[in-house]
Design an enzyme around this catalytic site. Structure first.
Site: not given
Ligand code: ARG
Length: 403
Positions: A175, A14, A124, A95
């Site tokens: 993912s 991506d 995110d 993040r």
């Molecule tokens: N649900 C988790 C959060 O919001 C992880 C997000 C990213 N997860 C992923 N499999 N790409 O902190």
């Protein structure tokens, strides 16, 4: 539109496609920035070269592992941060540190836009964009998947049409987001919440049901921070890494949960965070031994609020900072040793010792040497129950039930 965009780059399909996609749709130059938060996997120099091959005018890699461990994982450990009592904030914690480096890169390169590869359905995007505009209100954000209609199918088509150096067939059905604090896996067959995770979902942990010898470990903390393992001095990063390996080998830290996202939906995520879970288990125990009762009780509420703020993308908010100050204060006495047995998917505390201990053997013992004056308890119990006893007597007089 902007002339320069700094893109949060992972090296995956991506964000690799996003480089050319943004350039094509907006006419901007794209600078790729990959931040190493201990995600492992590919060599980051390879990732940098790929960004250039995908059309970035500049690309660089930042080693933020120590910074991530010391300034993000450690505060989370001091808070025993577990969202919905379980999830140790793996992605949510990474993040803000990535944001810091993106903002710095944008300033250095004179970019007015910061891009990221998030969809419009997750947490995110919120964490990136709120973080970016908190640190640099003059920047704007761009999410090609959400804002420039860069769907998965179109991304694959674009990669093939432009002969980008990414193997689209190797694209995982999941993912995945991972860093030194843990790993998050979603989508694919996991979207049916009745489907159990299969072994190939996991990478940081071994199957906890396979018989193997247990591993005993002694963790030493100073003011809430891990400083030694089995008597060997370690940095916070080293502590997490060593426990990822040792607790991971015992299947510790696997989680399968349905969680409440900030955007309002419930989603299923499988996590593995062996180091984080082992450290939090030990830290919680030392809090129980060294922190005064009312401070500890109040602290649990503070921890929960801290955790929700971080989950909800408000790392840079004044309340998060103020609560971290409180938690640093609470952790001042959290020093000492915790012994744990790592086995069968669990980290079990078997011993604790601390010069800051509030556990008083004389006060606690039922054997000889008891220093607790039980005669004081009689009056205490009477006064403690007095207000509700009087209210109950009144209610009974008025013919109301108190049960
Ligand atoms: N649900 C988790 C959060 O919001 C992880 C997000 C990213 N997860 C992923 N499999 N790409 O902190």
């Amino acid at each position: 539109m902007a002339d320069r965009v700094v893109l949060a780059y992972s090296g995956g399909l991506d964000t690799s496609v996003a480089i050319g996609w943004i350039a094509e749709q907006t006419g901007a130059e794209v600078i790729a920035c990959a931040v190493d938060v201990g995600q492992g996997g590919e060599d980051l120099d390879v990732i940098r070269d790929r960004a250039i091959a995908c059309g970035a005018v500049d690309a660089y890699v930042v080693d933020a592992k120590e910074e991530f461990a010391d300034e993000y994982c450690l505060p989370a450990l001091k808070a025993d941060a577990l969202y919905m009592d379980r999830y140790p904030l793996v992605s949510a914690l990474s993040r803000p540190v990535i944001v810091k480096h993106l903002v710095r890169a944008a300033k250095e390169h004179g970019a007015s836009v910061v891009g990221h590869g998030c969809t419009g359905k997750g947490n995110d995007q919120v964490r990136f964009e709120v973080g970016i505009t908190n640190l640099a209100p003059e920047l704007t954000c761009l999410a090609p998947v959400r804002d420039l209609a860069m769907t998965r199918d179109k991304a694959i088509e674009f990669a093939e049409a432009n002969a980008l150096p990414i193997d689209v067939t190797r694209k995982s059905p999941y993912s995945i987001d991972q860093n030194v604090w843990g790993r998050a896996v979603e989508t694919g067959f996991l979207e049916d919440i009745w489907n159990g995770p299969i072994e190939d979902v996991y990478a940081y942990t071994q199957d906890p049901t396979v018989p193997r010898a247990a591993d005993e470990v002694v963790l030493t903390f100073e003011a809430g921070a891990p400083v030694a393992i089995d008597g060997r001095k370690v940095t916070v990063l080293e502590a997490i890494q060593e426990l990822n390996a040792r607790a991971g080998a015992q299947g510790v830290g696997r989680l399968d949960m349905v969680e409440d996202r900030l955007v309002g939906i419930k989603s299923r995520e499988v996590y593995e965070a062996p180091g984080a879970v082992a450290l939090i288990t030990a830290h919680q125990e030392l809090v129980a031994v060294t922190v005064e009762r009312d401070l500890a009780r109040f602290g649990r509420g503070v921890s929960q609020r801290w955790t929700e703020l971080v989950y909800d993308g408000l790392w840079f908010s004044p309340l998060r900072r103020a609560l971290s100050g409180f938690l640093d204060d609470l952790n001042a006495s959290v020093s000492g040793d915790v012994r744990m047995v790592l086995h069968g998917g669990r980290a079990v505390v078997t011993g604790r010792q601390s010069t800051e201990s509030l556990y008083d053997f004389g006060m606690a013992t039922y054997d000889t040497g008891d220093t607790f004056d039980q005669s004081l308890a009689k009056g205490f119990v009477e006064l403690w129950g007095l207000p509700s006893k009087m209210a109950a007597a009144r209610d009974l007089r008025q013919g109301r039930s108190v049960g």
